[in-house]
Enzyme design. Structure first.
Site, PDB file in Angstrom:
ATOM      1  N   GLU A  36      26.180  45.530 -14.429  1.00 16.32           N
ATOM      2  CA  GLU A  36      27.589  45.526 -14.829  1.00 16.32           C
ATOM      3  C   GLU A  36      27.933  44.373 -15.779  1.00 16.32           C
ATOM      4  OE1 GLU A  36      30.259  47.863 -13.947  1.00 16.32           O
ATOM      5  OE2 GLU A  36      30.819  46.696 -15.709  1.00 16.32           O
ATOM      6  N   LYS A  60      25.113  45.279 -26.895  1.00 16.68           N
ATOM      7  CA  LYS A  60      26.126  45.777 -25.953  1.00 16.68           C
ATOM      8  C   LYS A  60      26.572  47.200 -26.307  1.00 16.68           C
ATOM      9  CE  LYS A  60      27.704  41.106 -24.781  1.00 16.68           C
ATOM     10  NZ  LYS A  60      28.607  40.015 -25.190  1.00 16.68           N
TER      11      LYS A  60
HETATM   12  N1  HSE Z   1      27.798  34.989 -26.468  1.00  9.04           N
HETATM   13  C1  HSE Z   1      28.452  36.034 -25.747  1.00  9.04           C
HETATM   14  C2  HSE Z   1      29.911  36.145 -26.205  1.00  9.04           C
HETATM   15  C3  HSE Z   1      28.381  35.757 -24.261  1.00  9.04           C
HETATM   16  O1  HSE Z   1      30.363  35.245 -26.943  1.00  9.04           O
HETATM   17  O2  HSE Z   1      30.570  37.106 -25.873  1.00  9.04           O
HETATM   18  C4  HSE Z   1      28.676  36.934 -23.395  1.00  9.04           C
HETATM   19  O3  HSE Z   1      27.753  37.971 -23.541  1.00  9.04           O
END
Ligand code: HSE
Length: 415
Positions: A138, A214
């Protein structure tokens, strides 16, 4: 061995022993969440949760965690008492080997690691299924925002038509500050690094690589097949300037970096790129380090997920929620629809977008000749013109833009 009163609660036989791999920001957050909310976590999981081991290469002599710290992964892998492993190491080496070993040994794994999930998600889900345990992730997208479970278990009556996400807190913080302060990228990045909002090496965030992994994960879940993140066209925010924001403000728009995927007929498109977003868009008001994800289903319409996309406790909260699920579902695999079959992403050339374009004033006459009916934007910047094109395929835009020797920039315009 564990630290009484800090890591153990009530009777041993009602306790699930877990191990945390990596005592960095998220791993230490996981220990803190379990300690702080021990009772409610036990109530929801149906038994106590005890951190039996923390694995890290470092020592933490000032921290009570030192008493349960191990440096050798085999101690954890070989301990049959450990039923759930939390992986918060990041990267794929050695996380992939550790997670695979744990699953093969019949332990559930909860990971916050987007690199691992994007690269090996389908395989690890299959191993978990074969072993009748669970691989949950998650926290790998959207930090503390519930988005993986909703996609996998809630929005199951719909065909997902589109996902748009502000998936990276660092770049959203930088773009918000650029908009608020009228400052250029380099200046804001430097400040963000001083404040600890951006890493010393910010490449993965500012070049869009983090958001790419993502959106690959979300697209794999939306369509049930493996999306290779290398197939996703990815553009970062390093070329966005203070002048671009002057134009955006004139048309009540913000500039955000979106991870996007959409299905048009049989084609699936995916992209990470800066977008001009007008004030009626659901993601327009997602500012600072926050993340927002808009999902469009063919029956549901739009749903929006918003919250802390990074940070110690929000991210740890999502990891521990996975631990609760893993404890509740002992001896039962929760099915996740994500097969190893590759999902072909349609080449970006075919994707249709509108484009905000800046060219030198000397080529103003040519604009409508080349692009047809455009929306001109007057931002009061000497020596140039800005305009928005009608919808065009990417390849058509590239061909038309070649006619302009003075092209300054182009940014896609979100519908
Ligand atoms: N480097 C990522 C961000 C951390 O700034 O969203 C979270 O995945």
């Amino acid at each position: 061995m564990c630290i009484a009163g800090i890591f153990t609660y009530r009777k041993e036989e009602e306790t699930m022993k877990i191990a945390v791999l990596g005592y960095g920001t998220i791993g230490s957050g996981v220990v803190e969440v379990i300690r702080t909310n021990a009772e409610s976590i036990a109530r929801r999981a149906g038994e106590e949760v005890e951190v039996k081991y923390v694995l890290d290469l470092r020592d933490f002599p000032e921290d009570p965690v030192q008493e349960i710290l191990v440096h050798d992964y085999n101690v954890i892998a070989e301990d049959e008492e450990v039923g759930v492993i939390v992986e918060t190491m990041g990267g794929t080496k050695p996380a992939y080997d550790f997670v695979k070993t744990a699953l093969l040994k019949g332990k559930s794994v909860c990971s916050s690691n987007k690199e691992l999930v994007a690269a090996h998600g389908a395989e690890l889900i299959q191993i978990a299924r074969d072993k009748n345990v669970n691989f949950f992730f998650e926290a790998s997208v959207g930090g503390g925002i519930p988005i993986i479970r909703p996609l996998n278990q809630c929005i199951t009556a719909d065909e997902i038509q589109e996902i748009n996400g502000i998936l990276n807190g660092t770049t959203n913080f930088i773009l918000t500050k650029m908009a608020d302060e009228g400052a250029d990228f380099d200046e804001v990045l430097k400040k963000a690094q001083e404040l600890g909002y951006a890493e010393k090496d910010p490449t993965a965030d500012v070049e869009g690589y983090d958001a790419c992994r993502k959106i690959a994960i979300l697209t794999s879940l939306a369509y049930g097949k493996q999306v290779d993140y290398e197939d996703i066209y990815t553009e970062g925010i390093t070329k966005i300037t203070a002048e671009d924001f002057k134009y955006a403000k004139k048309i009540n728009s913000a500039i955000k970096i979106f991870g996007t995927s959409k299905k048009v007929g049989d084609q699936v498109y995916a992209m990470v790129a800066p977008q001009m977003v007008d004030s009626t868009h659901p993601l327009y008001s997602v500012n600072d380090v926050f993340n927002g994800i808009s999902v469009t289903g063919n029956m549901l319409g739009d749903v929006m997920f918003y919250g802390a996309g990074a940070g110690k406790l929000p991210t740890a909260s999502a990891v521990v929620a996975d631990v609760v699920a893993a404890v509740k579902h002992q001896g039962e695999n929760v099915s996740i629809t994500w097969s190893a079959q590759k999902l072909e992403i349609t080449p970006v050339d075919e994707m249709e977008n509108r484009f905000f374009v800046r060219v030198g004033e000397s080529e103003k006459e040519k604009i409508s000749e080349v692009f047809g009916e455009v929306q001109m934007i007057e931002a009061g910047i000497a020596g140039e013109c800005g305009f928005i094109t009608p919808p065009l395929k990417e390849k058509e835009f590239v061909a038309k833009a070649e006619s302009f020797a003075t092209l300054i920039t182009r940014i896609r315009v979100s519908a």
